[in-house]
Design an enzyme around this catalytic site. Structure first.
Site, PDB file in Angstrom:
ATOM      1  N   THR A 140       0.865  -1.099   0.073  1.00  0.00           N
ATOM      2  CA  THR A 140       0.016   0.081   0.101  1.00  0.00           C
ATOM      3  C   THR A 140       0.807   1.189  -0.058  1.00  0.00           C
ATOM      4  OG1 THR A 140      -1.451   1.148   1.430  1.00  0.00           O
ATOM      5  CG2 THR A 140      -0.169  -0.308   2.533  1.00  0.00           C
ATOM      6  N   ASP A 141       0.306   2.418  -0.584  1.00  0.00           N
ATOM      7  CA  ASP A 141       0.901   3.756  -0.401  1.00  0.00           C
ATOM      8  C   ASP A 141       1.171   4.169   0.938  1.00  0.00           C
ATOM      9  OD1 ASP A 141      -1.611   4.270  -0.092  1.00  0.00           O
ATOM     10  OD2 ASP A 141      -1.660   5.999  -1.401  1.00  0.00           O
ATOM     11  N   GLU A 142       0.490   3.645   1.801  1.00  0.00           N
ATOM     12  CA  GLU A 142       0.559   4.242   3.385  1.00  0.00           C
ATOM     13  C   GLU A 142       1.692   3.907   4.017  1.00  0.00           C
ATOM     14  OE1 GLU A 142      -3.249   3.652   5.372  1.00  0.00           O
ATOM     15  OE2 GLU A 142      -4.274   3.190   3.411  1.00  0.00           O
ATOM     16  N   TYR A 165      -1.961   0.009  11.015  1.00  0.00           N
ATOM     17  CA  TYR A 165      -1.921  -0.906   9.855  1.00  0.00           C
ATOM     18  C   TYR A 165      -0.557  -0.642   8.940  1.00  0.00           C
ATOM     19  CZ  TYR A 165      -3.285  -1.468   4.914  1.00  0.00           C
ATOM     20  OH  TYR A 165      -3.290  -1.796   3.446  1.00  0.00           O
ATOM     21  N   ALA A 167       2.302   0.349   9.733  1.00  0.00           N
ATOM     22  CA  ALA A 167       3.613  -0.147  10.134  1.00  0.00           C
ATOM     23  C   ALA A 167       3.722  -1.512  10.015  1.00  0.00           C
ATOM     24  CB  ALA A 167       3.443   0.235  11.689  1.00  0.00           C
ATOM     25  N   LYS A 169       2.290  -3.416   7.435  1.00  0.00           N
ATOM     26  CA  LYS A 169       2.369  -3.456   5.759  1.00  0.00           C
ATOM     27  C   LYS A 169       3.902  -3.033   5.502  1.00  0.00           C
ATOM     28  CE  LYS A 169      -0.009  -4.600   3.017  1.00  0.00           C
ATOM     29  NZ  LYS A 169      -0.730  -5.713   2.743  1.00  0.00           N
TER      30      LYS A 169
HETATM   31  P1  NAD Z   1      -9.900  -7.194   2.588  1.00  0.00           P
HETATM   32  O1  NAD Z   1      -9.994  -6.636   4.091  1.00  0.00           O
HETATM   33  O2  NAD Z   1     -11.180  -6.851   2.013  1.00  0.00           O
HETATM   34  O3  NAD Z   1      -9.740  -8.523   2.405  1.00  0.00           O
HETATM   35  C1  NAD Z   1      -8.698  -9.481   3.254  1.00  0.00           C
HETATM   36  C2  NAD Z   1      -8.712 -10.894   2.895  1.00  0.00           C
HETATM   37  O4  NAD Z   1      -7.634 -11.587   3.638  1.00  0.00           O
HETATM   38  C3  NAD Z   1      -9.890 -11.258   3.333  1.00  0.00           C
HETATM   39  O5  NAD Z   1     -10.587 -12.120   2.518  1.00  0.00           O
HETATM   40  C4  NAD Z   1      -9.846 -12.335   4.904  1.00  0.00           C
HETATM   41  O6  NAD Z   1     -10.453 -13.165   4.929  1.00  0.00           O
HETATM   42  C5  NAD Z   1      -8.177 -12.676   4.144  1.00  0.00           C
HETATM   43  N1  NAD Z   1      -7.318 -12.726   5.597  1.00  0.00           N
HETATM   44  C6  NAD Z   1      -7.282 -11.903   6.727  1.00  0.00           C
HETATM   45  N2  NAD Z   1      -6.437 -12.582   7.459  1.00  0.00           N
HETATM   46  C7  NAD Z   1      -6.034 -13.634   6.948  1.00  0.00           C
HETATM   47  C8  NAD Z   1      -5.351 -14.758   7.461  1.00  0.00           C
HETATM   48  N3  NAD Z   1      -4.551 -14.781   8.426  1.00  0.00           N
HETATM   49  N4  NAD Z   1      -5.018 -15.879   6.569  1.00  0.00           N
HETATM   50  C9  NAD Z   1      -5.783 -15.956   5.378  1.00  0.00           C
HETATM   51  N5  NAD Z   1      -6.452 -15.048   4.880  1.00  0.00           N
HETATM   52  C10 NAD Z   1      -6.772 -13.795   5.701  1.00  0.00           C
HETATM   53  O7  NAD Z   1      -8.581  -6.452   2.017  1.00  0.00           O
HETATM   54  P2  NAD Z   1      -8.469  -5.682   0.773  1.00  0.00           P
HETATM   55  O8  NAD Z   1      -9.034  -4.382   0.647  1.00  0.00           O
HETATM   56  O9  NAD Z   1      -8.947  -6.574  -0.445  1.00  0.00           O
HETATM   57  O10 NAD Z   1      -6.937  -5.439   0.589  1.00  0.00           O
HETATM   58  C11 NAD Z   1      -6.109  -6.576   0.155  1.00  0.00           C
HETATM   59  C12 NAD Z   1      -4.581  -6.466  -0.016  1.00  0.00           C
HETATM   60  O11 NAD Z   1      -4.534  -5.005  -0.700  1.00  0.00           O
HETATM   61  C13 NAD Z   1      -4.159  -6.013   1.464  1.00  0.00           C
HETATM   62  O12 NAD Z   1      -2.729  -6.787   1.570  1.00  0.00           O
HETATM   63  C14 NAD Z   1      -4.128  -4.457   1.541  1.00  0.00           C
HETATM   64  O13 NAD Z   1      -3.104  -4.048   2.582  1.00  0.00           O
HETATM   65  C15 NAD Z   1      -3.920  -4.123   0.168  1.00  0.00           C
HETATM   66  N6  NAD Z   1      -4.223  -2.849  -0.210  1.00  0.00           N
HETATM   67  C16 NAD Z   1      -5.738  -2.446  -0.099  1.00  0.00           C
HETATM   68  C17 NAD Z   1      -5.837  -1.316  -0.619  1.00  0.00           C
HETATM   69  C18 NAD Z   1      -7.415  -0.716  -0.529  1.00  0.00           C
HETATM   70  O14 NAD Z   1      -7.616   0.216  -1.082  1.00  0.00           O
HETATM   71  N7  NAD Z   1      -8.174  -1.557   0.067  1.00  0.00           N
HETATM   72  C19 NAD Z   1      -5.092  -0.219  -1.362  1.00  0.00           C
HETATM   73  C20 NAD Z   1      -3.652  -0.701  -1.089  1.00  0.00           C
HETATM   74  C21 NAD Z   1      -3.241  -1.853  -0.700  1.00  0.00           C
HETATM   75  P1  TYD Z   2     -10.673   4.283   4.505  1.00  0.00           P
HETATM   76  O1  TYD Z   2     -11.564   3.772   3.387  1.00  0.00           O
HETATM   77  O2  TYD Z   2     -10.694   3.798   5.731  1.00  0.00           O
HETATM   78  O3  TYD Z   2      -9.227   4.038   3.791  1.00  0.00           O
HETATM   79  P2  TYD Z   2      -7.762   4.516   4.172  1.00  0.00           P
HETATM   80  O4  TYD Z   2      -7.882   4.738   5.735  1.00  0.00           O
HETATM   81  O5  TYD Z   2      -6.909   3.142   4.097  1.00  0.00           O
HETATM   82  O6  TYD Z   2      -7.086   5.613   3.544  1.00  0.00           O
HETATM   83  O7  TYD Z   2     -10.750   6.062   4.512  1.00  0.00           O
HETATM   84  C1  TYD Z   2     -10.536   6.645   3.561  1.00  0.00           C
HETATM   85  C2  TYD Z   2     -10.434   8.207   4.059  1.00  0.00           C
HETATM   86  O8  TYD Z   2     -11.877   8.465   4.497  1.00  0.00           O
HETATM   87  C3  TYD Z   2      -9.627   8.449   5.236  1.00  0.00           C
HETATM   88  O9  TYD Z   2      -8.982   9.635   4.960  1.00  0.00           O
HETATM   89  C4  TYD Z   2     -10.599   8.338   6.487  1.00  0.00           C
HETATM   90  C5  TYD Z   2     -11.988   8.805   5.901  1.00  0.00           C
HETATM   91  N1  TYD Z   2     -13.098   8.025   6.424  1.00  0.00           N
HETATM   92  C6  TYD Z   2     -14.117   9.104   6.758  1.00  0.00           C
HETATM   93  O10 TYD Z   2     -13.941  10.365   6.763  1.00  0.00           O
HETATM   94  N2  TYD Z   2     -15.363   8.528   7.302  1.00  0.00           N
HETATM   95  C7  TYD Z   2     -15.388   6.990   7.670  1.00  0.00           C
HETATM   96  O11 TYD Z   2     -16.549   6.671   7.891  1.00  0.00           O
HETATM   97  C8  TYD Z   2     -14.392   6.300   6.970  1.00  0.00           C
HETATM   98  C9  TYD Z   2     -14.629   4.922   7.021  1.00  0.00           C
HETATM   99  C10 TYD Z   2     -13.378   6.829   6.555  1.00  0.00           C
END
Ligand code: NAD
Ligand code: TYD
Length: 379
Positions: A140-142, A165, A167, A169
């Site tokens: 992630t970019d975070e 989170y 930290a 990643k």
């Molecule tokens: P999500 O929370 O929707 O899905 C996570 C999946 O992992 C779930 O299906 C869960 O059951 C599974 N899981 C959790 N713990 C597990 C374990 N111990 N063993 C096996 N499976 C497990 O997450 P997402 O949003 O789909 O993100 C997927 C990946 O992409 C993550 O690594 C996240 O850090 C990264 N990512 C997400 C975003 C975003 O915007 N959502 C952006 C950048 C990177």
């Molecule tokens: P989120 O979707 O949790 O992603 P991330 O924290 O990984 O960027 O949140 C996106 C942005 O929206 C973040 O700045 C927090 C804000 N946010 C709200 O303002 N209200 C909400 O209820 C949630 C879940 C997030």
């Protein structure tokens, strides 16, 4: 035929990736490993599992015996590690779970891959790896921390995570690179900005806002809503991962971003306006609203779907101000670019939620309600 271990594919991005891969390629075999936490829904990928091209295994990425068994049985060419605890707010509530899954789980997979893929040693003592294997970490970019008003994250930006989170990643990324440096393991990492699209669990901003509108609830914006995220349509992220796994250079990191910076307040207002517009154009969508007061013509009223639903709530602790990615490297090296304009992607996303309310009800039936009360009850 390539065989993939895809972890976390019952979650948001992993499920979209699985569907993308199975649609794009006939000659792949994909084994999904997912623990089905609150964020993983087997129903999302049930139609994709056929026990020929796609197999499902319920299990924890921290489980050493299971990982060894799967590597032994399926002879993976690629590992794509999506599995993670992914929500910043939950990491503030319970950091340790994030260390377990995101750090120890990743390291467990790295070790299982090492045991399975190393075929010998070279004269300097470095492991020799089976040809064509690759461990890909979805990051992630975070990990880069927070930006001020200007500038972008590049692959050279120092890692400076702030939340538990990010930290966790970052630590996982550093283990992946440590295995590359120490054992010459063939790895790649992608660091992506905020994704949006179908199958997004409704605790994240965009699906939460859609869900609350449909339920006639207030829309919680943290702080003053000025925080900026760089939104990317999930399918564009899946394409980037596919390109990097197959053609990315070993040991390299690629940033993936949407060139689409918006403040949270802009996102919320745009979502409100889009739901209102879609329900004006297609009145049948109004049926999914919980609030069913009628207007003068006897139609379900939508006049209340406006910015007055917004409520500013207590800010997230340590809330990162701005994320923005410079994706020049992946564009120049692999020809990737964010194909889906936000104006198109947000309409597709909202229409998906309007027509998949059964999916939303299914995923929120578990732990989510208790979490929602804890999170927003106290803000
Ligand atoms: P999500 O929370 O929707 O899905 C996570 C999946 O992992 C779930 O299906 C869960 O059951 C599974 N899981 C959790 N713990 C597990 C374990 N111990 N063993 C096996 N499976 C497990 O997450 P997402 O949003 O789909 O993100 C997927 C990946 O992409 C993550 O690594 C996240 O850090 C990264 N990512 C997400 C975003 C975003 O915007 N959502 C952006 C950048 C990177
Ligand atoms: P989120 O979707 O949790 O992603 P991330 O924290 O990984 O960027 O949140 C996106 C942005 O929206 C973040 O700045 C927090 C804000 N946010 C709200 O303002 N209200 C909400 O209820 C949630 C879940 C997030």
């Amino acid at each position: 035929m390539k065989t993939y271990l895809v972890t976390g594919a019952a979650g948001f991005i992993g499920a979209n990736y699985l569907k993308y891969m199975l649609t794009k390629y006939n000659d792949v075999r994909i084994i999904v490993l997912d623990a089905l936490t609150y964020a993983g829904n087997l129903g999302t990928i049930a139609p994709d599992i056929d026990d020929e091209r796609c197999f499902f295994v319920k299990g924890d990425i921290c489980d050493r015996d299971l990982a060894d068994r799967l590597f032994g049985e399926y002879k993976f060419d690629y590992v794509v590690n999506f599995a993670a605890e992914s929500h910043v707010d939950r990491s503030i509530e319970n950091p340790q779970l994030f260390l377990m899954t995101n750090i120890l789980g990743t390291q467990n997979l790295l070790d299982a891959a090492r045991r399975a893929w190393v075929t010998g040693r070279d004269e300097q003592g470095y492991p020799v790896w089976r040809k064509g294997v690759r461990f890909h970490q979805v990051s992630t970019d975070e990990v880069y921390g927070s930006l001020g008003a200007d500038g972008f994250f590049t692959e050279e930006t120092p890692l400076c995570p702030h939340s538990p989170y990010s930290a966790s990643k970052t630590s996982a990324d550093m283990f992946v690179m440590a295995y590359c440096d120490t054992y010459k393991m063939p790895v790649t990492i992608t660091r992506c900005s905020n994704n949006y699209g179908p199958y997004h669990f409704p605790e994240k901003l965009i699906p939460l806002i859609i869900k609350n509108i449909l339920e006639g609830k207030k829309l919680p914006v943290y702080g003053d809503g000025s925080n900026v995220r760089d939104w990317l349509y999930v399918e564009d992220h899946c394409k980037a991962i596919d390109l990097v796994v197959r053609n990315g250079a070993e040991g390299e990191v690629y940033n993936v971003g949407g060139h689409n910076e918006k403040t949270n307040l802009e996102i919320v207002k745009l979502t409100i306006a889009t739901v209102h517009r879609l329900m004006t154009e297609k009145p049948e969508y109004r049926e999914v609203l919980k609030r069913k007061d009628k207007d003068a013509d006897g139609n379900i009223s939508i006049g209340w779907i406006n910015d007055e639903l917004i409520t500013f709530v207590k800010d997230r602790l340590g809330h990162d101000q701005r994320y923005a990615i410079d994706p020049t490297k992946i564009t120049e090296a692999l020809g990737w670019y964010p194909e889906t304009r936000f104006e198109t992607g947000i309409v597709k996303t909202i229409e998906w939620y309007l027509t998949h309310q059964d999916w939303v009800q299914e995923v929120i039936s578990g732990d989510y309600q208790g979490y929602y009360e804890r999170m927003y009850g106290k803000r």
